[in-house]
Design an enzyme around this catalytic site. Structure first.
Site, PDB file in Angstrom:
ATOM      1  N   ALA A  98     -20.482  19.613 -44.755  1.00  0.00           N
ATOM      2  CA  ALA A  98     -20.125  18.555 -43.808  1.00  0.00           C
ATOM      3  C   ALA A  98     -20.917  18.748 -42.518  1.00  0.00           C
ATOM      4  O   ALA A  98     -21.410  19.847 -42.238  1.00  0.00           O
ATOM      5  CB  ALA A  98     -18.632  18.616 -43.522  1.00  0.00           C
ATOM      6  N   GLY A 150     -19.029  21.315 -48.164  1.00  0.00           N
ATOM      7  CA  GLY A 150     -18.981  19.994 -48.793  1.00  0.00           C
ATOM      8  C   GLY A 150     -20.099  19.786 -49.811  1.00  0.00           C
ATOM      9  O   GLY A 150     -19.959  18.968 -50.725  1.00  0.00           O
ATOM     10  N   GLU A 167     -18.801  21.395 -52.841  1.00  0.00           N
ATOM     11  CA  GLU A 167     -17.629  20.608 -53.269  1.00  0.00           C
ATOM     12  C   GLU A 167     -18.074  19.337 -53.992  1.00  0.00           C
ATOM     13  O   GLU A 167     -17.499  18.951 -55.007  1.00  0.00           O
ATOM     14  CB  GLU A 167     -16.750  20.285 -52.053  1.00  0.00           C
ATOM     15  CG  GLU A 167     -16.075  21.541 -51.513  1.00  0.00           C
ATOM     16  CD  GLU A 167     -15.275  21.296 -50.238  1.00  0.00           C
ATOM     17  OE1 GLU A 167     -15.879  20.823 -49.257  1.00  0.00           O
ATOM     18  OE2 GLU A 167     -14.069  21.573 -50.237  1.00  0.00           O
ATOM     19  N   GLU A 219     -16.578  27.704 -45.144  1.00  0.00           N
ATOM     20  CA  GLU A 219     -15.767  27.043 -44.109  1.00  0.00           C
ATOM     21  C   GLU A 219     -14.971  28.031 -43.269  1.00  0.00           C
ATOM     22  O   GLU A 219     -14.785  27.844 -42.066  1.00  0.00           O
ATOM     23  CB  GLU A 219     -14.815  26.034 -44.755  1.00  0.00           C
ATOM     24  CG  GLU A 219     -15.484  24.731 -45.200  1.00  0.00           C
ATOM     25  CD  GLU A 219     -16.082  24.795 -46.590  1.00  0.00           C
ATOM     26  OE1 GLU A 219     -16.274  25.921 -47.118  1.00  0.00           O
ATOM     27  OE2 GLU A 219     -16.368  23.731 -47.159  1.00  0.00           O
TER      28      GLU A 219
HETATM   29  N1  3HC Z   1     -23.755  20.554 -39.790  1.00  0.00           N
HETATM   30  C1  3HC Z   1     -24.533  20.222 -38.729  1.00  0.00           C
HETATM   31  N2  3HC Z   1     -25.699  20.820 -38.450  1.00  0.00           N
HETATM   32  C2  3HC Z   1     -26.096  21.800 -39.284  1.00  0.00           C
HETATM   33  C3  3HC Z   1     -25.340  22.208 -40.387  1.00  0.00           C
HETATM   34  C4  3HC Z   1     -24.111  21.538 -40.646  1.00  0.00           C
HETATM   35  N3  3HC Z   1     -23.334  21.822 -41.700  1.00  0.00           N
HETATM   36  N4  3HC Z   1     -25.985  23.209 -41.021  1.00  0.00           N
HETATM   37  C5  3HC Z   1     -27.116  23.425 -40.321  1.00  0.00           C
HETATM   38  N5  3HC Z   1     -27.178  22.575 -39.278  1.00  0.00           N
HETATM   39  C6  3HC Z   1     -28.261  22.440 -38.290  1.00  0.00           C
HETATM   40  C7  3HC Z   1     -28.369  23.661 -37.388  1.00  0.00           C
HETATM   41  O1  3HC Z   1     -27.523  23.536 -36.279  1.00  0.00           O
HETATM   42  C8  3HC Z   1     -29.833  23.638 -37.012  1.00  0.00           C
HETATM   43  O2  3HC Z   1     -29.975  22.659 -36.013  1.00  0.00           O
HETATM   44  P1  3HC Z   1     -31.075  22.830 -34.840  1.00  0.00           P
HETATM   45  O3  3HC Z   1     -32.401  22.889 -35.559  1.00  0.00           O
HETATM   46  O4  3HC Z   1     -30.875  21.638 -34.002  1.00  0.00           O
HETATM   47  O5  3HC Z   1     -30.746  24.120 -34.147  1.00  0.00           O
HETATM   48  C9  3HC Z   1     -30.513  23.103 -38.280  1.00  0.00           C
HETATM   49  O6  3HC Z   1     -29.489  22.429 -39.020  1.00  0.00           O
HETATM   50  C10 3HC Z   1     -31.114  24.173 -39.165  1.00  0.00           C
HETATM   51  O7  3HC Z   1     -30.113  25.169 -39.401  1.00  0.00           O
HETATM   52  P2  3HC Z   1     -30.461  26.719 -39.436  1.00  0.00           P
HETATM   53  O8  3HC Z   1     -31.340  27.065 -38.301  1.00  0.00           O
HETATM   54  O9  3HC Z   1     -29.185  27.426 -39.586  1.00  0.00           O
HETATM   55  O10 3HC Z   1     -31.317  26.779 -40.775  1.00  0.00           O
HETATM   56  P3  3HC Z   1     -31.411  27.968 -41.831  1.00  0.00           P
HETATM   57  O11 3HC Z   1     -32.398  27.524 -42.834  1.00  0.00           O
HETATM   58  O12 3HC Z   1     -31.597  29.261 -41.131  1.00  0.00           O
HETATM   59  O13 3HC Z   1     -29.958  28.053 -42.537  1.00  0.00           O
HETATM   60  C11 3HC Z   1     -28.013  27.149 -43.633  1.00  0.00           C
HETATM   61  C12 3HC Z   1     -29.533  27.016 -43.352  1.00  0.00           C
HETATM   62  C13 3HC Z   1     -27.751  28.427 -44.442  1.00  0.00           C
HETATM   63  C14 3HC Z   1     -27.595  25.952 -44.416  1.00  0.00           C
HETATM   64  C15 3HC Z   1     -27.255  27.276 -42.291  1.00  0.00           C
HETATM   65  O14 3HC Z   1     -27.681  26.228 -41.451  1.00  0.00           O
HETATM   66  C16 3HC Z   1     -25.768  27.179 -42.426  1.00  0.00           C
HETATM   67  O15 3HC Z   1     -25.130  28.163 -42.745  1.00  0.00           O
HETATM   68  N6  3HC Z   1     -25.205  25.995 -42.160  1.00  0.00           N
HETATM   69  C17 3HC Z   1     -23.772  25.804 -42.152  1.00  0.00           C
HETATM   70  C18 3HC Z   1     -23.235  25.700 -43.552  1.00  0.00           C
HETATM   71  C19 3HC Z   1     -21.747  25.440 -43.519  1.00  0.00           C
HETATM   72  O16 3HC Z   1     -20.991  26.060 -42.798  1.00  0.00           O
HETATM   73  N7  3HC Z   1     -21.311  24.479 -44.342  1.00  0.00           N
HETATM   74  C20 3HC Z   1     -19.932  24.113 -44.385  1.00  0.00           C
HETATM   75  C21 3HC Z   1     -19.676  23.046 -43.401  1.00  0.00           C
HETATM   76  S1  3HC Z   1     -17.961  22.650 -43.267  1.00  0.00           S
HETATM   77  C22 3HC Z   1     -17.625  21.691 -44.614  1.00  0.00           C
HETATM   78  O17 3HC Z   1     -18.460  21.485 -45.438  1.00  0.00           O
HETATM   79  C23 3HC Z   1     -16.253  21.140 -44.646  1.00  0.00           C
HETATM   80  C24 3HC Z   1     -15.917  20.561 -45.980  1.00  0.00           C
HETATM   81  O18 3HC Z   1     -15.203  21.511 -46.706  1.00  0.00           O
HETATM   82  C25 3HC Z   1     -15.062  19.348 -45.822  1.00  0.00           C
END
Ligand code: 3HC
Length: 702
Positions: A65, A105, A108, A128
């Site tokens: 998400a 997500g 998921e 998450e």
């Molecule tokens: N939402 C919004 N922005 C995100 C994002 C997300 N889920 N994941 C990454 N980004 C953004 C980062 O903030 C960054 O932005 P910037 O360039 O402006 O600083 C850009 O994308 C690139 O991210 P990284 O520098 O972290 O890139 P990497 O290649 O090093 O890592 C990744 C990639 C492993 C995917 C890492 O970004 C990450 O861990 N992201 C979060 C993943 C996450 O937590 N997903 C779960 C979200 S909650 C959810 O899904 C709820 C659901 O259950 C309903």
């Protein structure tokens, strides 16, 4: 065939390919879920399409998400109308084709598809919990149905990324493709192969049960790391629902639990920390047309604890690294320590033996400077004294090939002075690793005035390539991390003068969320180390606030754990700190000699005395232009000092109290205690305009 800016449907013969294109990582940003649903509906209505593939453009499948949308009052699609539900209800099969990351997500959605295939380098997970929420798109209900309750609990409460081959073994992925295969072509072929199979395999139709006691055992096992937090326990409750309720009821339970977390303080703080960690990599005043040098041959000078840990960090991330020391004996001892460290990880089960051997084979002991002359990056990690480091930099300047980067692992020394002994100060920077260097995530990159942008970017990139979080600091005594921490270290001893005991202060900080209290940490690090720094500072500054209690313990040979006595006493072979009446007596005696009035402290007073002193210092650092942003200080405290992540960081925590309150308290302590509590100009200005610390505009980097 069907077009939205972020999701498109293309036809590949009789297969519909749904492509998500929301750079950089395909988070489920505005329009993405809607685009997937539209494409699914179009494909299901098209008689010429037999099956669909869901795939991501660019570097990832779907990273989850859009975290920026959380807590903003966004509208979530109701249960029954979410992508997961539409995927589930699809009359035609859908194959998720995974590369890069399928997280949150993203996974998921993949689990709501009928089949999942992946390239070997792909990673999947439900992270998450790391941002204070739980998988709210059916993940807590589908994952246990695929892998069983026990594994689902482990994955969801840790949030770890699972490599595709392991995910296949666990049953999350149906097929891992051979290395080098074209994912889209293979996914289309796979979809064609399974197109006519009915009934469609749906994860929701599987059943899952759990053995008695699994959930309580999980609660117990996470108790230490989940202290003061709700999300990990809500994750367990949701998986429990998967094992006890019908699927649709479980989904409703998951949604209720999710709603309780989304706007919680811990979720807000963890989201802040997530973005702060990404912001810290940005160097806004450096030219954008300069790139970090792509180094290949690192060397480390000094095989002591720090040098060994730094060499291990290079080896851990695939670099062949040379390590040299003043003597063969030093090298042998260093290598023995490295071997022991790795062996401990193997014994604990966190490292495979063959991987240990591969890493050891990457560490090359060398006898002298000629052997490293051809390296492109050198990290000097010898004893922390200018007169020891200077001759080494003179020698490096003489022998290293032109263009080699010369970095010093120092925690406080003046990097301009050190760079000045070379004829190439533009290639010199500080790289302050934290101890143990192979474990701690923070790398403070120290910026001397003559360092070139390429040098600074290379140092920052070097940290990231060896698994660190790099943060830029100005060349000021203690740099940013230790300088902002120093007043805390003084204040905790001054509290003893006024009536506290070490165990009382430690308990307050443990309750706040630190894994250990600061006095116990002092004993672990060695009290003699701090005493050296105090002597140096007292010589340089006649107004330096002395700490007679700490000095007295060191005089008595109480150096901490290594002498079985420090702030606490220790039994032989045991690291448990025991309060020591002898220490209490010394404290009272010194306090009496100093004529300090004694009083009782509340936990809040103790906490604020320690942390506000550091907030004030951090403001001074910002007003002097020694750090880019308040959130960089937070990242340093999270990864250098074990500040509880679910509190966001020092400055974020202080924002929770409010800048005006912090200022008023500091101003009152200034009246009471004098100069050491003088409020910084920036703090006063922020309080006057009620501007949060995290919006503070520091001076240009100096
Ligand atoms: N939402 C919004 N922005 C995100 C994002 C997300 N889920 N994941 C990454 N980004 C953004 C980062 O903030 C960054 O932005 P910037 O360039 O402006 O600083 C850009 O994308 C690139 O991210 P990284 O520098 O972290 O890139 P990497 O290649 O090093 O890592 C990744 C990639 C492993 C995917 C890492 O970004 C990450 O861990 N992201 C979060 C993943 C996450 O937590 N997903 C779960 C979200 S909650 C959810 O899904 C709820 C659901 O259950 C309903």
């Amino acid at each position: 065939m069907s077009d939205s800016p972020v999701v498109r449907l293309e036809k590949d013969g009789d297969i519909g390919v749904i492509i998500v294109n929301y750079p950089p990582v395909n988070a489920l940003g505005p329009g993405v879920s809607e685009g997937i649903i539209d494409s699914l509906n179009t494909a299901n209505a098209d008689p010429s399409i037999k099956a669909m593939v869901l795939i991501g453009d660019g570097r990832s499948f779907i990273a989850g998400a859009d975290i920026r949308g959380f807590g903003t009052g966004r509208k979530r699609a109701p249960i029954g109308q979410r992508t997961y539900d539409v995927l589930d209800a699809s009359a035609k099969p859908v194959v998720a084709a995974i590369h890069g990351f399928a997280l949150g997500g993203g996974l998921e959605n993949a689990m709501a598809c009928h089949y999942r295939i992946a390239v070997p380098s792909a990673k999947v997970g439900l992270p998450e919990v790391l941002i204070g929420i739980l998988p709210g798109g059916g993940g807590t209900q589908r994952l246990p149905r695929l892998v069983g309750a026990q594994t689902a609990l482990e994955m969801i409460t840790s949030g770890r990324h699972v490599p595709a081959p392991e995910a296949a073994k666990l049953g999350i992925i149906d097929e891992v493709l051979p290395d080098g295969t074209n994912l889209r072509e293979s996914a289309v072929a796979y979809a064609r192969k399974i197109a006519d199979i009915r009934p469609l395999p749906r994860v929701r139709d599987k059943t899952v049960t759990a053995e008695q006691g699994v959930f309580d055992a999980c609660r117990k096992s996470i108790a230490r790391r989940a202290r003061n937090q709700k999300a990990p326990y809500h994750c367990i409750a949701a998986v429990e629902a998967a094992c006890t309720l019908p699927f649709d009821d479980g989904i409703r339970r998951e949604a209720e639990l999710f709603a309780e977390l989304e706007t919680s303080d811990e979720a807000k703080a963890l989201r802040y920390a997530f973005f702060a960690e990404r912001e810290v990599a940005k160097l806004p005043d450096l030219p954008t047309n300069v790139a970090p040098y792509d180094f290949e041959k690192p060397a480390v000078i000094g095989a002591g604890t720090m040098g060994g840990g730094i060499a291990m960090s290079f080896a851990d991330f695939g670099y062949d690294v040379k390590i040299m020391d003043a003597s063969q004996e030093g090298l042998d001892r260093g290598m023995e320590r490295i071997r022991n460290n790795y062996a401990t990880s193997v014994k604990r089960g966190s490292l495979a033996e063959d991987e240990m051997n591969r890493r050891l084979a990457r560490i090359h002991l060398v006898a002298g400077y000629d052997d490293i002359a051809n390296c492109d990056v050198v990290v000097e990690a010898v004893f922390e004294r200018m007169d020891v480091k200077k001759p080494i930099f003179e020698k490096l300047d003489e022998v290293m090939k032109p263009g080699a980067f010369l970095f010093s692992n120092t925690s406080a020394l003046d990097m301009d002075e050190l760079a000045s002994v070379t004829k190439r100060p533009e290639y010199v920077a500080g790289t302050h690793f934290f101890s143990p260097a192979n474990v701690m995530k923070l790398l403070e990159v120290v910026r001397p005035s003559k360092a070139s942008p390429e040098t600074l970017m290379t140092a920052m990139a070097m940290g990231r390539r060896i698994g660190k979080i790099s943060a830029m600091a100005g060349n000021t005594d203690g740099f940013v991390a230790n300088r902002s921490r120093a007043p805390f270290n003084s204040e905790m001893v001054i509290l003893l003068e006024e009536g506290c005991l070490p165990e009382q202060v430690d308990q307050v900080m443990i309750d706040f969320g630190y894994p250990m209290g600061p006095f116990a940490v002092g004993d672990l690090a060695g009290l003699d180390i701090g005493a050296e720094g105090r002597k140096r500072r007292a010589l340089a500054n006649p107004n330096y606030r002395k700490l007679p209690i700490a000095d007295k313990l060191v005089e008595m040979g109480r150096f901490g754990q290594k002498t079985s006595a420090g702030w606490y006493r220790y039994e032989k072979g045991d690291r448990t700190p025991h309060p020591d009446p002898e220490v209490a007596a010394i404290i009272r005696q010194v306090a009496a000699e100093m004529n300090v009035p004694q009083k009782d402290f509340t936990p809040t007073e103790i906490l604020q005395r320690l942390l506000f002193s550091s907030v004030n210092e951090a403001c001074k650092i910002l007003e002097e232009g020694k750090a880019y942003r308040a959130s960089d200080v937070d990242v340093m405290w999270l990864h250098g000092f074990g500040f509880p992540r679910y509190r966001g960081g020092l400055m974020y925590w202080a924002d929770g109290i409010g800048v005006k309150t912090v200022y008023a308290q500091i101003a009152s302590w200034h009246q009471q205690y004098g100069e050491r509590w003088a409020p910084s100009r920036l703090l006063r200005a922020l309080a006057e305009t009620n501007t949060p610390f995290r919006e503070a505009k520091p001076a240009p980097f100096a």
